[in-house]
Design an enzyme around this catalytic site. Structure first.
Site, PDB file in Angstrom:
ATOM      1  N   LEU A  29       0.813  -1.228   0.000  1.00 52.37           N
ATOM      2  CA  LEU A  29       0.000   0.000   0.000  1.00 52.37           C
ATOM      3  C   LEU A  29       0.838   1.265   0.000  1.00 52.37           C
ATOM      4  O   LEU A  29       1.956   1.285   0.514  1.00 52.37           O
ATOM      5  CB  LEU A  29      -0.937  -0.018   1.202  1.00 52.37           C
ATOM      6  CG  LEU A  29      -1.868  -1.234   1.273  1.00 52.37           C
ATOM      7  CD1 LEU A  29      -2.799  -1.114   2.460  1.00 52.37           C
ATOM      8  CD2 LEU A  29      -2.671  -1.406  -0.015  1.00 52.37           C
ATOM      9  N   GLY A  32      -1.877   6.467  -2.214  1.00 49.73           N
ATOM     10  CA  GLY A  32      -3.035   6.367  -3.125  1.00 49.73           C
ATOM     11  C   GLY A  32      -4.100   5.455  -2.548  1.00 49.73           C
ATOM     12  O   GLY A  32      -5.285   5.807  -2.476  1.00 49.73           O
ATOM     13  N   HIS A  33      -3.683   4.272  -2.097  1.00 53.58           N
ATOM     14  CA  HIS A  33      -4.635   3.342  -1.476  1.00 53.58           C
ATOM     15  C   HIS A  33      -5.250   3.971  -0.216  1.00 53.58           C
ATOM     16  O   HIS A  33      -6.450   3.842   0.025  1.00 53.58           O
ATOM     17  CB  HIS A  33      -3.929   2.051  -1.047  1.00 53.58           C
ATOM     18  CG  HIS A  33      -3.313   1.263  -2.166  1.00 53.58           C
ATOM     19  ND1 HIS A  33      -1.944   1.181  -2.352  1.00 53.58           N
ATOM     20  CD2 HIS A  33      -3.866   0.515  -3.152  1.00 53.58           C
ATOM     21  CE1 HIS A  33      -1.694   0.402  -3.391  1.00 53.58           C
ATOM     22  NE2 HIS A  33      -2.830  -0.009  -3.903  1.00 53.58           N
TER      23      HIS A  33
HETATM   24  P1  AMP Z   1      -4.062  -2.124  -6.666  1.00 53.40           P
HETATM   25  O1  AMP Z   1      -3.533  -2.468  -5.309  1.00 53.40           O
HETATM   26  O2  AMP Z   1      -3.013  -1.667  -7.625  1.00 53.40           O
HETATM   27  O3  AMP Z   1      -4.958  -3.204  -7.228  1.00 53.40           O
HETATM   28  O4  AMP Z   1      -4.995  -0.864  -6.459  1.00 53.40           O
HETATM   29  C1  AMP Z   1      -6.058  -0.914  -5.550  1.00 53.40           C
HETATM   30  C2  AMP Z   1      -6.875   0.341  -5.715  1.00 53.40           C
HETATM   31  O5  AMP Z   1      -6.058   1.475  -5.452  1.00 53.40           O
HETATM   32  C3  AMP Z   1      -7.438   0.514  -7.115  1.00 53.40           C
HETATM   33  O6  AMP Z   1      -8.768   1.009  -7.024  1.00 53.40           O
HETATM   34  C4  AMP Z   1      -6.508   1.541  -7.711  1.00 53.40           C
HETATM   35  O7  AMP Z   1      -7.104   2.309  -8.739  1.00 53.40           O
HETATM   36  C5  AMP Z   1      -6.209   2.406  -6.503  1.00 53.40           C
HETATM   37  N1  AMP Z   1      -4.986   3.186  -6.682  1.00 53.40           N
HETATM   38  C6  AMP Z   1      -3.766   2.714  -7.064  1.00 53.40           C
HETATM   39  N2  AMP Z   1      -2.892   3.741  -7.172  1.00 53.40           N
HETATM   40  C7  AMP Z   1      -3.581   4.864  -6.879  1.00 53.40           C
HETATM   41  C8  AMP Z   1      -3.228   6.260  -6.823  1.00 53.40           C
HETATM   42  N3  AMP Z   1      -2.008   6.694  -7.096  1.00 53.40           N
HETATM   43  N4  AMP Z   1      -4.196   7.134  -6.454  1.00 53.40           N
HETATM   44  C9  AMP Z   1      -5.454   6.713  -6.176  1.00 53.40           C
HETATM   45  N5  AMP Z   1      -5.831   5.429  -6.200  1.00 53.40           N
HETATM   46  C10 AMP Z   1      -4.912   4.511  -6.549  1.00 53.40           C
END
Ligand code: AMP
Length: 279
Positions: A29, A32-33
């Site tokens: 994490l 963003g998360h």
């Molecule tokens: P992931 O762990 O890559 O599957 O991402 C999980 C969630 O976090 C997804 O909804 C992504 O779009 C969101 N996410 C990933 N990176 C960012 C970021 N930089 N800003 C906002 N949300 C993000």
């Protein structure tokens, strides 16, 4: 904050909850998360985050095996962000038998963009999210606009299956230099990390010319791809699309102010990065 690994225990713990807000993730994490968790907290109910690296959305040659798994640190970060419960099933729990029933999004969405370069990605993503929704039974689920196409596909799935969940998109969180935060940024070497801002910069430049009537859309896109390629990138696609369905705008729409998004996916060394900017 509680960490739960089993579906049965999760259901028991959430029984009777009508206002659960859910943030699905693959872990490792970053801010963003955590911004999604904070968005989920605004909704008033308990906040559940899931951590599961979903094999179904990786191609055989992709980074499933080396995808960073950092549960202890993730749990600390989620605690700090005000998450109430983490659901972290292992593969045997979520896929005790091969997941042969799948959610198939409509061809028009997954066959373009990420679906074109990562076949199966959208089906794998939809399938795991549908399954996680069944486990958590949230009222609200928050996804990042960073994965723009994924957000559209999941929102479409929820709408067409009349799932009792509101899919909410949250803005992309960026580093100070403009690079969108991503778990995959950790793969970048020091000089690659420095170079990586060329992707959001190329998208900014494309977005700035989105309404430029002197060149057709295809030429603007080709120029943006060539600019990245000249810096040593291998761009998969840099493209202007309609926000509403991610299809290419007609020239008339593009020039008349149709809401657009500049989407980009490109490889820098061994790392594939994606980003987008609405325009
Ligand atoms: P992931 O762990 O890559 O599957 O991402 C999980 C969630 O976090 C997804 O909804 C992504 O779009 C969101 N996410 C990933 N990176 C960012 C970021 N930089 N800003 C906002 N949300 C993000």
């Amino acid at each position: 904050m509680q960490v739960i690994h089993s579906i049965t225990e999760l259901r028991h713990r959430l029984a009777g909850q009508e206002q659960t807000a859910f943030v699905p993730t693959m872990g490792n994490l970053h801010e963003g998360h955590l911004s999604l968790v904070r968005e989920a907290r605004q909704r008033g109910g308990p906040v559940v985050a899931s951590i599961f690296v979903n094999r179904l959305q990786f191609l055989p040659h992709e980074d499933f095996d080396r995808y960073p798994r950092t549960l202890a640190r993730d749990v600390e970060l989620l605690t700090g962000a005000g998450c109430d419960l983490v659901f972290a099933p292992d593969e045997a729990e979520l896929y005790p038998e091969p997941q042969t029933y799948k959610v198939q999004p409509p061809a028009a969405l997954p066959d373009i963009l990420e679906g074109e370069f990562r076949p199966g990605f959208c089906t794998g993503g939809c399938t795991v999210v549908m399954k996680l929704f069944q486990c958590v039974q949230p009222r609200v689920a928050v996804f990042g606009q960073k994965d723009y196409q994924q957000l559209k596909v999941i929102a479409g799935m929820a709408r067409q299956f009349a799932l009792p969940v509101q899919v909410v998109g949250a803005p992309t969180v960026r580093a100070d230099d403009g690079l969108a935060l991503s778990s995959r940024n950790g793969y970048l070497g020091q000089s690659e990390r420095h170079e990586a801002i060329a992707l959001p910069q190329a998208l900014q430049a494309l977005a700035a010319r989105a309404r430029d009537g002197r060149a057709p859309r295809e030429a603007l896109e080709a120029e943006a791809m060539a600019a990245l390629a000249a810096r040593g990138w291998a761009p998969d696609s840099l493209t202007l699309r309609r926000r509403r369905d991610l299809l290419p705008p007609s020239e008339a729409e593009r020039l008349a102010g149709e809401p657009l998004v500049a989407l980009g996916a490109a490889r820098l060394g061994a790392t594939r990065l994606i980003d987008n900017i609405e325009c």
